[in-house]
Write an enzyme that holds these catalytic residues in place. Sequence first.
Site, PDB file in Angstrom:
ATOM      1  N   GLU A 177       1.171  13.888   2.440  1.00  0.00           N
ATOM      2  CA  GLU A 177       1.343  12.231   3.067  1.00  0.00           C
ATOM      3  C   GLU A 177       0.248  11.937   4.069  1.00  0.00           C
ATOM      4  O   GLU A 177      -0.055  13.069   4.786  1.00  0.00           O
ATOM      5  CB  GLU A 177       2.535  12.448   3.855  1.00  0.00           C
ATOM      6  CG  GLU A 177       2.973  11.225   4.725  1.00  0.00           C
ATOM      7  CD  GLU A 177       4.141  11.102   5.598  1.00  0.00           C
ATOM      8  OE1 GLU A 177       5.095  10.781   5.366  1.00  0.00           O
ATOM      9  OE2 GLU A 177       3.952  12.281   6.740  1.00  0.00           O
TER      10      GLU A 177
ATOM     11  N   TYR B 193      -0.095   3.330   4.812  1.00  0.00           N
ATOM     12  CA  TYR B 193       0.703   4.656   4.459  1.00  0.00           C
ATOM     13  C   TYR B 193       0.378   4.960   2.941  1.00  0.00           C
ATOM     14  O   TYR B 193       0.834   4.116   2.017  1.00  0.00           O
ATOM     15  CB  TYR B 193       2.166   4.592   4.951  1.00  0.00           C
ATOM     16  CG  TYR B 193       3.032   5.540   4.430  1.00  0.00           C
ATOM     17  CD1 TYR B 193       3.371   6.600   5.358  1.00  0.00           C
ATOM     18  CD2 TYR B 193       3.605   5.638   2.992  1.00  0.00           C
ATOM     19  CE1 TYR B 193       3.896   7.779   5.058  1.00  0.00           C
ATOM     20  CE2 TYR B 193       4.107   6.973   2.817  1.00  0.00           C
ATOM     21  CZ  TYR B 193       4.463   7.853   3.745  1.00  0.00           C
ATOM     22  OH  TYR B 193       5.367   8.855   3.345  1.00  0.00           O
TER      23      TYR B 193
END
Length: 392
Positions: free
Chosen positions: A203, A116
Amino acid sequence: MNIHEYQAIELFNRFGVPCPKGKVASSPREAYEAAKWLSVGKFVVKAQIHAGGRGKGTFKSGFQGGVKLVSSPEAAREVAEKMLGETLVTKQTGEAGRVVRKVLVGESVDVRREIYLAVLMDRETSHPIIIASTEGGMDIEEVAERSPEKILREPVNPLAGLQAYQVRKICHELGLKTTARQFGRLLHSLYRLFIECDCSMVELNPVVVTFSDHVFALDAKFNFDDNALYRHPDIQAMRDKAEEDPREVAASEHDLNYIGLDGNIACLVNGAGLAMATMDIIKHHGGDPANFLDVGGGASKEQVAAAFRIILGDPNVKGIFINIFGGIMDCNVVAEGVVAAAKETGLSLPLVVRLEGNNVEAGRETLAESGLDITTADSMDGGAKMIVSAVN
């Protein structure tokens, strides 16, 4: 403003962020052609909506999943046919779901590891911050709740920019060795994109490491600072109004700040702080706000009338509370806008108006002489009590 994944790929290519190739399709035929153009063994077909959790989502038609792995152009066409024009429901869309109007057909990669990675603005420090985790591919909220120690936070000085030692630190924390150089280049490119495009968030979930030791951005979410979009007409052109609440689109066309909520008492307020306080006091007295609506400090009669029409477009609204403190704002301008809109729409809902400040007496007189059924309040607290009582 948000953009679709296929649009994110355009920005990645411009800034040198490595990502798998892909093409957007609006029809099953286009999906077939996109898969043939890719000319690889496996493809992934992804529904394009402004919401996460697509892979675990369900179409109202019963088809499962908004992200599908296929092995031929024909299969890509079949999957696209089941997605396009259908409503996809995920955790982030709510029960209403979102209609899929486009799909992304991309090349599939063999994933060895998922990471991530995000760059966003830290509101407490007003600095960019890099968030990374070894738990890629999962909802970061779940990781934060279950294993907060697995989330790395690295603030970046906005004047100095992202430093080499910070990249090395992040790579070490993520346990990257043979792919550290590639990941570092990706991170530098991503940070440059974040700054130059005036993003508030980028993101990547996940960044993947393949079995052949390549690093790719596999999925992306973008959010841009609306106040800076005038500097980026190319990004503004990416806006998909079909993905937005029609009321929010209408509000933006009149330079109003509107966010729809689930309650039944509409609020029309000037100033974000006062709007938040107004929603709080409605909740305090047992009511439920239907929206956040800030008309700003210098709204015109036309803007006030437009705001009034927008909140009346919500079928859940059972009452309206107007709470205005006139500093720059002229209370009489607000009153004239309210009267004009109420007469135009044939308002029959309870309406409570609290005016205070600049030219308040003229505003109250305009309301009193309108002949409309308008309840005036002397205080915010009193007005909130009145509208909650009237709706209940």
